[in-house]
Design an enzyme around this catalytic site. Structure first.
Site, PDB file in Angstrom:
ATOM      1  N   SER A   1       4.342  -2.042 -11.722  1.00 31.95           N
ATOM      2  CA  SER A   1       3.133  -1.788 -12.506  1.00 31.95           C
ATOM      3  C   SER A   1       2.374  -3.065 -12.843  1.00 31.95           C
ATOM      4  CB  SER A   1       3.482  -1.009 -13.786  1.00 31.95           C
ATOM      5  OG  SER A   1       4.030   0.257 -13.464  1.00 31.95           O
TER       6      SER A   1
ATOM      7  N   TRP B   1       0.800  -1.219   0.000  1.00 33.13           N
ATOM      8  CA  TRP B   1       0.000   0.000   0.000  1.00 33.13           C
ATOM      9  C   TRP B   1       0.833   1.270   0.000  1.00 33.13           C
ATOM     10  CZ3 TRP B   1      -4.423  -0.985   4.114  1.00 33.13           C
ATOM     11  CH2 TRP B   1      -5.351  -1.870   3.567  1.00 33.13           C
ATOM     12  N   LYS B   2       2.113   1.158   0.308  1.00 30.07           N
ATOM     13  CA  LYS B   2       2.977   2.339   0.435  1.00 30.07           C
ATOM     14  C   LYS B   2       2.350   3.326   1.430  1.00 30.07           C
ATOM     15  CE  LYS B   2       4.936   1.446  -4.082  1.00 30.07           C
ATOM     16  NZ  LYS B   2       5.563   2.005  -5.296  1.00 30.07           N
TER      17      LYS B   2
ATOM     18  N   GLU C   1      12.297  -5.967  -8.710  1.00 29.41           N
ATOM     19  CA  GLU C   1      11.523  -4.783  -9.099  1.00 29.41           C
ATOM     20  C   GLU C   1      12.400  -3.860  -9.946  1.00 29.41           C
ATOM     21  OE1 GLU C   1      10.392  -2.438  -5.714  1.00 29.41           O
ATOM     22  OE2 GLU C   1      12.444  -2.322  -5.003  1.00 29.41           O
TER      23      GLU C   1
ATOM     24  N   GLY D   1       1.924  -2.636  -6.245  1.00 36.23           N
ATOM     25  CA  GLY D   1       1.779  -1.302  -5.679  1.00 36.23           C
ATOM     26  C   GLY D   1       0.398  -0.729  -5.890  1.00 36.23           C
ATOM     27  N   GLY D   2       0.242   0.136  -6.896  1.00 40.43           N
ATOM     28  CA  GLY D   2      -0.999   0.874  -7.106  1.00 40.43           C
ATOM     29  C   GLY D   2      -2.234   0.007  -7.218  1.00 40.43           C
TER      30      GLY D   2
END
Length: 245
Positions: A205, A9-10, A160, A226-227
């Site tokens: 991504s 989630w960062k 990554e 991530g996003g």
């Protein structure tokens, strides 16, 4: 080997938002396709520990390189273990870039994570200029070697490529597999037969429409997301895409 979706989630979601996310996931999630684990900000970990549906793991995005003591603002591996954390991300490219974390620091963190019964997710990967020079394999393996110094085989590796993180650019499945093969060879050299139990993830991504092709590669066992981890619909889409992976 079951795929792992490590949902990073960062610096997103308050505890109340995390509670709502967990409730939505609980209404719709069916365990069995991939293992899910949420890498959450420190302040949301306790909330998630109490609200995540059964079968979904819990992780932290960082940890102190010190056991305890006068380190204001730090969070120890023992503290994370006590609140139910299972995974800890160490050496993420954003920690390396923004906080100057070296391979030695990453290794120190990974060792403390293991000493407290948790599983480190050690991140490695190259920037665009390195790839453009064709040095991505040598660079990443050197980073891997330094980040695993003194670290046991109870570990997850996340490859990554930095140029593909949050940029919308994604390494092709073949790009990811090239590095995964090299990483696996290095792990076998370091850990012997135990290396066959180590999961190698791809991060950069990752989305519902590309995860299946990436995880179909024989040396990739999931993704550091991530996003696309922020929306339950995207998480479920990725989980569904891995039904046959």
């Amino acid at each position: 080997m079951r795929n792992l979706l490590a949902l990073n989630w960062k610096m997103n979601k308050t505890p109340s938002e995390a509670r709502s996310w967990a409730a939505e996931l609980g209404e719709r999630y069916e365990e069995g396709n991939a293992e899910l684990a949420v890498m959450a900000p420190f302040v949301t970990i306790s909330t998630l520990a109490a609200n995540l549906p059964a079968g979904v793991g819990l992780g932290a995005q960082d940890v102190s390189a010190h056991e305890s003591g006068a380190y204001t603002g730090e969070t120890s591996a023992a503290m994370l273990a006590d609140v139910g954390v299972q995974y800890v991300v160490v050496g993420h490219s954003e920690r390396r870039d923004y906080h100057g974390e070296t391979d030695n620091v990453v290794a120190a963190k990974a060792k403390l994570v293991q000493a407290n019964g948790l599983l480190p997710i050690v991140c490695v990967g190259e920037k665009l200029d390195v790839r453009e020079k064709g040095q991505q394999v040598a660079y990443t393996l050197a980073q891997l070697h330094g980040s695993l110094e003194g670290v046991g085989s109870d570990v997850v590796i996340a490859y990554e490529p930095v140029w593909a993180i949050g940029t919308g650019k994604t390494a092709t499945a073949d790009d990811a597999e090239e590095l995964a093969v090299a990483i696996r060879s290095a792990l076998e050299e370091r850990y012997g037969k135990k290396s066959s139990e180590i999961r190698v993830l791809y991060g950069g991504s990752v989305k519902p429409d590309n995860i299946a092709s990436i995880c179909a590669k024989p040396n990739i066992n999931g993704a550091l997301v991530g996003g696309a981890s922020l929306k339950v619909a995207d998480v479920l889409g990725m989980n569904d895409a891995l039904k046959d992976a």
